[in-house]
Design a protein around this motif. Structure first.
Motif, PDB file in Angstrom:
ATOM      1  N   GLY A 127       0.744  -1.168  -0.042  1.00 51.78           N
ATOM      2  CA  GLY A 127      -0.100   0.041  -0.067  1.00 51.78           C
ATOM      3  C   GLY A 127       0.881   1.077  -0.007  1.00 51.78           C
ATOM      4  N   ALA A 128       0.155   2.457   0.213  1.00 53.00           N
ATOM      5  CA  ALA A 128       0.948   3.658   0.197  1.00 53.00           C
ATOM      6  C   ALA A 128       0.149   4.786   0.694  1.00 53.00           C
ATOM      7  CB  ALA A 128       1.297   3.942  -1.138  1.00 53.00           C
ATOM      8  N   TYR A 129       0.425   5.739   1.472  1.00 54.33           N
ATOM      9  CA  TYR A 129      -0.420   6.673   1.807  1.00 54.33           C
ATOM     10  C   TYR A 129      -1.111   7.441   0.684  1.00 54.33           C
ATOM     11  CZ  TYR A 129      -1.598  10.892   4.633  1.00 54.33           C
ATOM     12  OH  TYR A 129      -2.358  12.058   5.090  1.00 54.33           O
ATOM     13  N   VAL A 130      -0.297   7.712  -0.443  1.00 55.37           N
ATOM     14  CA  VAL A 130      -0.966   8.506  -1.498  1.00 55.37           C
ATOM     15  C   VAL A 130      -1.850   7.518  -2.391  1.00 55.37           C
ATOM     16  CG1 VAL A 130       0.946  10.065  -1.859  1.00 55.37           C
ATOM     17  CG2 VAL A 130       1.049   7.997  -3.227  1.00 55.37           C
ATOM     18  N   SER A 178       4.967  14.607  -0.111  1.00 57.62           N
ATOM     19  CA  SER A 178       4.793  15.757   0.516  1.00 57.62           C
ATOM     20  C   SER A 178       5.130  15.504   2.116  1.00 57.62           C
ATOM     21  CB  SER A 178       3.263  16.117   0.480  1.00 57.62           C
ATOM     22  OG  SER A 178       2.444  15.313   0.920  1.00 57.62           O
ATOM     23  N   GLY A 179       5.474  14.335   2.422  1.00 52.85           N
ATOM     24  CA  GLY A 179       6.034  14.216   3.873  1.00 52.85           C
ATOM     25  C   GLY A 179       7.455  14.103   4.006  1.00 52.85           C
ATOM     26  N   GLU A 208      -1.179  21.583   3.972  1.00 55.66           N
ATOM     27  CA  GLU A 208      -2.363  20.838   4.643  1.00 55.66           C
ATOM     28  C   GLU A 208      -3.565  20.819   3.518  1.00 55.66           C
ATOM     29  OE1 GLU A 208      -2.162  20.599   8.267  1.00 55.66           O
ATOM     30  OE2 GLU A 208      -3.924  19.462   7.826  1.00 55.66           O
ATOM     31  N   GLY A 209      -4.154  19.741   3.585  1.00 58.43           N
ATOM     32  CA  GLY A 209      -5.322  19.344   2.653  1.00 58.43           C
ATOM     33  C   GLY A 209      -5.050  18.936   1.227  1.00 58.43           C
ATOM     34  N   THR A 210      -3.766  18.933   0.717  1.00 59.23           N
ATOM     35  CA  THR A 210      -3.504  18.227  -0.649  1.00 59.23           C
ATOM     36  C   THR A 210      -2.169  17.711  -0.494  1.00 59.23           C
ATOM     37  OG1 THR A 210      -3.329  18.731  -2.816  1.00 59.23           O
ATOM     38  CG2 THR A 210      -2.354  20.420  -1.377  1.00 59.23           C
ATOM     39  N   LEU A 211      -2.267  16.388  -1.329  1.00 63.33           N
ATOM     40  CA  LEU A 211      -1.169  15.362  -1.536  1.00 63.33           C
ATOM     41  C   LEU A 211      -0.167  16.026  -2.797  1.00 63.33           C
ATOM     42  CD1 LEU A 211      -2.536  12.008  -1.034  1.00 63.33           C
ATOM     43  CD2 LEU A 211      -0.913  13.136   0.408  1.00 63.33           C
ATOM     44  N   TYR A 212      -0.940  16.841  -3.420  1.00 62.49           N
ATOM     45  CA  TYR A 212      -0.142  17.080  -4.793  1.00 62.49           C
ATOM     46  C   TYR A 212      -0.152  18.744  -4.935  1.00 62.49           C
ATOM     47  CZ  TYR A 212      -0.887  12.239  -5.710  1.00 62.49           C
ATOM     48  OH  TYR A 212      -0.877  10.899  -5.527  1.00 62.49           O
ATOM     49  N   ASP A 259       4.483  21.694  -7.002  1.00 59.67           N
ATOM     50  CA  ASP A 259       5.146  22.692  -6.242  1.00 59.67           C
ATOM     51  C   ASP A 259       6.016  21.942  -5.302  1.00 59.67           C
ATOM     52  OD1 ASP A 259       5.828  25.077  -5.037  1.00 59.67           O
ATOM     53  OD2 ASP A 259       3.911  25.305  -3.862  1.00 59.67           O
ATOM     54  N   TYR A 260       7.466  21.780  -5.687  1.00 59.32           N
ATOM     55  CA  TYR A 260       8.479  20.882  -5.021  1.00 59.32           C
ATOM     56  C   TYR A 260       9.165  21.522  -4.055  1.00 59.32           C
ATOM     57  CZ  TYR A 260      11.882  21.846  -8.680  1.00 59.32           C
ATOM     58  OH  TYR A 260      12.550  22.424  -9.634  1.00 59.32           O
ATOM     59  N   ASP A 261       9.697  20.923  -3.161  1.00 60.22           N
ATOM     60  CA  ASP A 261      10.604  21.300  -1.981  1.00 60.22           C
ATOM     61  C   ASP A 261      12.078  20.651  -2.792  1.00 60.22           C
ATOM     62  OD1 ASP A 261      12.003  21.917   0.088  1.00 60.22           O
ATOM     63  OD2 ASP A 261      10.766  20.752   1.482  1.00 60.22           O
TER      64      ASP A 261
END
Ligand SMILES: NC(=O)c1ccc[n+]([C@@H]2O[C@H](COP(=O)([O-])OP(=O)(O)OC[C@H]3O[C@@H](n4cnc5c(N)ncnc54)[C@H](OP(=O)(O)O)[C@@H]3O)[C@@H](O)[C@H]2O)c1
Length: 323
Positions: free
Chosen positions: A48-51, A85-86, A123-127, A136-138
């Protein structure tokens, strides 16, 4: 029927050679029935995966099996993954705890860093995307710091094993050079057209078990408008399949596990998912293995560019050779 064939991980644990993939399974009712069917026919490894946003369904089915006494927690090898995003140390525990809550378990067997590139945390979005529609990358993704946080999960008992996914050789080497617990698993795209022989050799040398995702060529990606090669329709694969009285999918999967690699095919169709694990009663001859090896075309299906616009510019984008 017994399908309990395992590979040894470098931390002393064992991973079942065939796992049940759950990506793109967004119809809850269908997935619930499919996981039930998968457990009935002998799958004991779930990927599985969070996303994938369906861990709650996996959790619901497992809970049913555990509380009825049909299975114990330790009978199941459960994998999940830290979302893009984590990708910073302070988020690692937050995301695994959310996954554990959805999966209704106290620990997973394997926690993977899903991708080597980080997205901003919004907050509130995975993408998250910027105004121009780009991901929007880090850019400051710090693998060494994230890995330290991954190691802490093991000492906290939140996962038994840790590994990475979609990392290239240099990125894995950086972790190996800076870890107390080396990664035990690399999950990457791997199928007849992308056999990643150099990367697999590197992993074997470093005692890292490879898991093949999209082992059938991910035909379900057509749902997202993505063209995929027809591996199961390949005449050579079908010719070999006929010889062993097996399906093309079974030959593709057998080829993978016979070379010491875990495969995690996804199917929500009861007949197909049964077929995908029914591959332990035959072996490909050396000649047929070689024929399958020769199908390699270095053809990557999942380069992430269509999922994360502009991600090829991230400093940790792993597939530079394809940019
Ligand atoms: N770490 C990562 O970044 C990453 C990326 C991709 C995938 N994964 C993992 O790997 C798993 C598998 O990869 P995938 O889902 O991309 O692709 P896959 O397993 O190669 O292919 C799945 C597709 O093949 C069909 N299929 C399955 N068995 C079949 C059979 N015996 N005959 C004919 N068609 C069959 C399925 O349709 P039906 O469901 O209708 O049978 C589904 O559309 C994922 O589910 C996920 O758990 C991980």
């Amino acid at each position: 029927m017994s399908f309990n064939t395992y590979f040894d991980l470098n931390d002393g644990l064992k991973i079942p050679a065939i796992g049940y993939g759950t990506w793109l399974s967004d119809d809850e009712e269908q997935l619930e029935k499919a996981i039930d069917a998968a457990l009935e026919v002998g799958y004991r490894h779930i990927d599985g995966a969070y996303v994938y946003q369906n861990e709650n369904v996996i959790g619901r089915v497992l809970q049913k099996w555990f509380s009825s006494g049909k299975l114990k927690r330790e009978d199941i090898f459960l994998t999940t993954k830290l979302p893009p995003s984590g990708m910073r140390p302070e988020h690692v525990q937050k995301f695994i705890k959310e996954s554990l809550a959805a999966l209704q378990v106290d620990y997973v067997d394997l926690y993977l860093v899903h991708v080597p590139f980080g997205l901003k945390y919004v907050e509130g979005t995975l993408y998250p995307t910027s105004d121009d529609g780009k991901s929007d990358y880090d850019a400051n993704t710090d693998h060494v710091a994230i890995w330290k946080a991954m190691e802490e999960l093991v000492s906290l008992g939140l996962t038994k094993s840790i590994g990475v996914s979609n990392f290239n050789k240099d990125q894995i080497q950086r972790i190996l050079d800076n870890s107390e617990i080396p990664p035990c698993n690399l999950q990457v795209e791997h199928h007849a057209y992308l056999q990643q022989k150099d990367l697999v050799r590197f992993c074997k040398e470093n005692k890292i078990v490879v898991t093949a995702y999209s082992p059938l060529g991910s035909p379900g990606l057509s749902k997202l408008g993505r063209e995929t090669p027809d591996l199961m329709g390949h005449p050579v694969v079908n010719e070999i399949a006929k010889k062993y009285n097996k399906s093309a999918a079974q030959v593709l999967l057998k080829h993978i596990i016979q070379t010491g690699i875990v495969a995690i095919p996804k199917s929500t169709n009861p007949e197909r998912l049964r077929q995908n694990i029914d591959i332990f009663d035959f072996s490909l001859s050396d000649e047929d293995l070689q024929t399958m090896n020769d199908l390699d075309q270095n053809l990557r299906i999942l380069d992430f560019k269509f999922l994360f616009k502009g991600i090829e510019n991230h400093p940790e984008y792993p597939f530079k050779e394809l940019v």
